[in-house]
Structure formats: structure tokens, C-alpha cells
Design an enzyme around this catalytic site. Structure first.
Site, short mmCIF file in Angstrom:
data_model
loop_
_atom_site.label_atom_id
_atom_site.label_comp_id
_atom_site.label_asym_id
_atom_site.label_seq_id
_atom_site.Cartn_x
_atom_site.Cartn_y
_atom_site.Cartn_z
N SER A 95 0.85 -1.18 0.00
CA SER A 95 0.00 0.00 0.00
C SER A 95 0.88 1.24 0.00
O SER A 95 1.84 1.32 0.78
CB SER A 95 -0.91 0.01 1.23
OG SER A 95 -1.74 1.15 1.23
N HIS A 99 2.03 12.07 0.11
CA HIS A 99 1.51 13.42 0.32
C HIS A 99 2.63 14.42 0.00
O HIS A 99 3.63 14.50 0.72
CB HIS A 99 1.06 13.60 1.77
CG HIS A 99 -0.14 12.79 2.14
ND1 HIS A 99 -1.39 13.06 1.62
CD2 HIS A 99 -0.29 11.72 2.97
CE1 HIS A 99 -2.27 12.19 2.12
NE2 HIS A 99 -1.62 11.37 2.92
N HIS A 109 -2.31 7.50 -4.34
CA HIS A 109 -2.50 6.29 -3.55
C HIS A 109 -2.55 5.09 -4.49
O HIS A 109 -3.10 5.17 -5.60
CB HIS A 109 -3.83 6.37 -2.78
CG HIS A 109 -4.33 5.03 -2.31
ND1 HIS A 109 -5.37 4.37 -2.95
CD2 HIS A 109 -3.94 4.23 -1.30
CE1 HIS A 109 -5.59 3.23 -2.33
NE2 HIS A 109 -4.74 3.11 -1.34
N ASN A 111 -2.64 0.49 -4.25
CA ASN A 111 -2.73 -0.68 -3.39
C ASN A 111 -2.82 -1.92 -4.26
O ASN A 111 -3.53 -1.92 -5.26
CB ASN A 111 -3.97 -0.56 -2.49
CG ASN A 111 -4.13 -1.76 -1.55
OD1 ASN A 111 -4.71 -2.76 -1.93
ND2 ASN A 111 -3.62 -1.63 -0.35
N GLY A 261 -6.71 -6.51 14.05
CA GLY A 261 -5.65 -6.34 15.03
C GLY A 261 -4.33 -5.94 14.40
O GLY A 261 -3.26 -6.26 14.93
N GLY A 262 -4.41 -5.24 13.29
CA GLY A 262 -3.20 -4.81 12.60
C GLY A 262 -2.46 -3.73 13.37
O GLY A 262 -2.92 -3.22 14.39
#
Length: 303
Positions: A95, A99, A109, A111, A261-262
């Protein structure tokens, strides 16, 4: 048939993509600092977060790789696949969010990801997802046309219907419903993609990542030296608020990361470094700021 070797090969390609894009941005912005953070997830898996910041071109950006697994697919994944509730999962991807410092350089962006879900009986299902999109603050028709031309070039070998379908999907996905406006000028978005078989779909996903890097690098080089002042900077940090709102409210990747839970620091790396929210801001009629929403942030055909 899905095999461990196929999954490993795709993982190695993702790591190579991360290396290539990281080096591309560092070559472009020699003043930028690279912070690399290799992490482990207690529930299973881990990743490598690379943050680029403090440069002349990039105020903040990241090129992240993750490979996580667990016993139960998070709710964000089973919402559209209820038949997979209770399945174990394996997810990997790269990913990227960049900016820029200069308001005339758009935020970008991209991914690329693979999911594998295995039901208790041992039957596995896989699908690919990803895409790329562009978020300008001051729009240029040439940039939008080149961006979408790159997207179409990836899609055309897979069928003449692919680009129109994935472009429309992107326009629909990156839409800020509570603002009733798009996040940017779009590009490509796809998910649940497996119909072409593993090898062909994996090649498409990796081509998306490669083409993103080349297309964005070209736009950055074209706009990086454009003079700007306090007015443009103020508008940039105001518009960044829209980016933050979308990522925190709607983005499926953000929701999946948090629900599974990343690693919070890596998940929220995509947020811009400086953001302002102004109450009921209205750009001056006829200004370039007004033209952003009136002309560029519309679901139009750029090519």
C-alpha cells in the site's frame, strides 16, 4: 489450483514492488528521510513499514508491505462474503500513499493485495484487489488525461470492458458520501478479482503497481517546481481533511487493518501530516480553488 508456491511467488513480487517504489521516491527526492520499521503481529504475520518524510517534494509518504493471517476473517471482509464467515485467512499487499509538499503536486494512492480464505473443510478461496487513484489540490487536465491513459493501457489487454468498469468502480468507491463529492479524479479500483485465474490476475495486479509508479513519477516531475504561496498551502491542508475523512470513515483497508488487530501506526500512515478543518469554507467564485470541485472532482471521462 492454488498452491503455496504460487502464494510465495506473489509475495516475493510484492516485496520487489515495495523496493522499486521506495527507491523511485528517494531518487526523486534526495532530501527525504527514510524510516523503516519491520514489525510482527502477535496474532500472526507481520510487515515492513517504510515512511518517507521531510523532503523537498514529499512531506510524508509511505510504501508499506504486510502479510498477516488469522483464524477468522474480520467483519469488513465477511460483510460482502457471508459464506466465508468462520474461515481462516491470509492477506498480503503493498500500500502506497504519497503526500507532497507542493500543493500543485497531487496526492497519490495505490494498493495491490491478495486474500486467501480457507473454510474449516480445507477449501480455499482467493481474490485480488487494488488500484490507484489521484487526489489533486490544483487540477491540470493534462495530468488527469495521462493518469487515466496509464490506467487504460493496463486494462486493455484484459478486455475492452475492463477499464470502463474499473474506472467507474473507482469513482464510486472513492466517494465521500457525507460531503457528496469524490475524493479525487479516480483511476482504477478492483476487488474480488479471480475470474482470470491466479497467474493472469496476479500479473494484472502487479502491472497496476508498476504503472502507478511510472505515472505518478511523471506528474511529480512536471509539477514539483511550480511556485506557490500561503494561499495554495492553506487550501492544500484544508482539502487534505477530505482525504482523512474518507480513510477514517469508509476505507475498507483501514477498517480491515483495525478489525484484524493490525499495527495501528502502519494502518494510519496514510493520513496526511498537517490538516486543517475550516467551518463552512467556500472558495471564491471563479477561483482555481473553486474549479477543483466544480470541474475536476466530477465523474467525467478523461480519455
Amino acid at each position: 489450483m492454488l498452491t503455496p508456491d504460487l502464494i510465495l511467488s506473489f509475495k516475493q513480487s510484492l516485496l520487489a514492488l515495495q523496493d522499486t517504489l521506495t527507491q523511485t521516491w528517494l531518487d526523486l527526492d534526495s532530501d527525504a528521510q527514510l524510516q523503516e520499521d519491520v514489525w510482527q503481529r502477535p496474532e500472526g504475520g507481520g510487515g515492513c513499514t517504510r515512511v518517507i518524510s521531510g523532503g523537498q517534494i514529499f512531506e510524508k509518504g509511505g510504501v508499506n508491505f504486510s502479510h498477516v493471517y488469522g483464524d477468522n476473517l474480520p467483519a469488513s471482509a465477511t460483510a460482502v462474503r457471508p459464506q466465508l464467515a468462520g474461515a481462516s485467512f491470509e492477506a498480503m499487499g503493498v500500500s502506497i500513499v504519497m503526500h507532497p509538499t507542493n500543493p500543485y503536486v497531487p496526492t497519490s494512492h495505490a494498493n495491490v493485495r491478495l486474500f486467501v480464505a480457507t473454510l474449516p473443510g480445507g477449501v480455499s478461496h482467493y481474490w485480488f484487489g487494488g488500484g490507484f487513484d489521484l487526489t489533486p489540490y490544483y487540477g491540470f487536465v493534462e495530468d488527469c488525461q495521462d493518469w487515466h491513459a496509464a490506467a487504460k493501457a493496463i486494462c486493455d489487454p484484459y478486455g475492452q470492458d475492463v477499464y470502463p468498469r474499473f474506472k467507474a468502480w473507482c469513482d464510486d468507491y472513492f466517494y465521500i458520501k457525507h460531503r457528496q463529492e469524490p475524493r479525487g479524479i479516480g483511476g482504477l479500483f478492483f476487488d474480488d478479482l479471480a475470474a482470470w485465474g491466479f497467474d493472469k490476475t496476479a500479473a494484472f495486479a502487479l502491472a497496476v503497481g508498476d504503472s502507478y509508479g511510472k505515472a505518478y513519477e511523471s506528474i511529480v516531475k512536471r509539477r514539483q517546481h511550480t511556485p506557490y504561496g500561503e494561499r495554495e498551502r492553506a487550501f492544500q491542508v484544508f482539502r487534505r481533511g477530505r482525504y482523512a475523512e474518507f480513510n477514517l470513515v469508509y476505507d475498507r483497508g483501514t477498517l480491515f487493518g483495525l478489525q484484524s488487530g493490525g499495527r495501528t501506526e502502519s494502518i494510519l500512515m496514510s493520513l496526511p501530516p498537517v490538516v486543517h478543518w475550516l467551518y463552512d469554507y467556500q472558495p471564491a467564485p471563479g477561483s482555481e480553488e473553486a474549479r477543483l470541485t466544480e470541474f475536476f472532482l466530477t465523474a467525467r471521462a478523461w480519455i
